[in-house]
Design a protein around this motif. Sequence first.
Motif, PDB file in Angstrom:
ATOM      1  N   THR A  48       0.844  -1.193   0.000  1.00  0.00           N
ATOM      2  CA  THR A  48       0.000   0.000   0.000  1.00  0.00           C
ATOM      3  C   THR A  48       0.879   1.242   0.000  1.00  0.00           C
ATOM      4  O   THR A  48       2.104   1.145   0.089  1.00  0.00           O
ATOM      5  N   SER A  49       0.268   2.392  -0.081  1.00  0.00           N
ATOM      6  CA  SER A  49       1.031   3.639  -0.082  1.00  0.00           C
ATOM      7  C   SER A  49       1.431   4.019   1.338  1.00  0.00           C
ATOM      8  O   SER A  49       0.834   3.549   2.312  1.00  0.00           O
ATOM      9  N   GLU A  50       2.417   4.884   1.446  1.00  0.00           N
ATOM     10  CA  GLU A  50       2.842   5.350   2.769  1.00  0.00           C
ATOM     11  C   GLU A  50       1.714   6.106   3.465  1.00  0.00           C
ATOM     12  O   GLU A  50       1.520   5.951   4.675  1.00  0.00           O
ATOM     13  N   THR A  51       0.978   6.903   2.730  1.00  0.00           N
ATOM     14  CA  THR A  51      -0.134   7.661   3.316  1.00  0.00           C
ATOM     15  C   THR A  51      -1.171   6.718   3.907  1.00  0.00           C
ATOM     16  O   THR A  51      -1.639   6.912   5.035  1.00  0.00           O
TER      17      THR A  51
END
Length: 184
Positions: A48-51
């Motif tokens: 997944t994305s860091e955010t």
Amino acid sequence: MTNAPADVNERVTEEWKSETTPGERVRTVMKRTYEPQSVATIAERALTSETTARKHLGILAEDGFVEAVTPPDERGTWYRRAPRSVVLERAGQILGSVDVETLSARVTELRETVREFEEQTGVESSRAAAIAETDLDPETMTEWQTARRNLKLARAALALADAADVVGDDAGSDGRGEPAGVID
């Protein structure tokens, strides 16, 4: 056929990604993360994305499942599995496999084992024995550490069983079926 293992790994990875939510993947990754890791590393492992990872890590931290730490010589917040959540999970596993009566008997046995180690060395813990430079061999030291750890986990399981009984009996209820506050 040298590409087969990579293809299998890629398929499994894609299945995991398509069959789970990002939050589920972050939780799964954190379930096995005992040393602090950066959000970027966790996000990569959770696909997944860091955010998105940061959002779910914040939720898991609020729930007490993970803890945020700032390692020396590093920037930003890193995360690891909260030790208390590991103890709670292990205590639940113990209760799932042993009845309370058997567990109580085991606590008594472990308490006696630990007491024997203490009497043998004249100190209260294997850590103190190491500091005092006792002549315990490494195998005996490991046995003592294991007995102390198992005693603590067994006590935690008994405490969890006791707390579950209290909640199950609605003891401490506020009259509406809701638990009363710990501090009123």
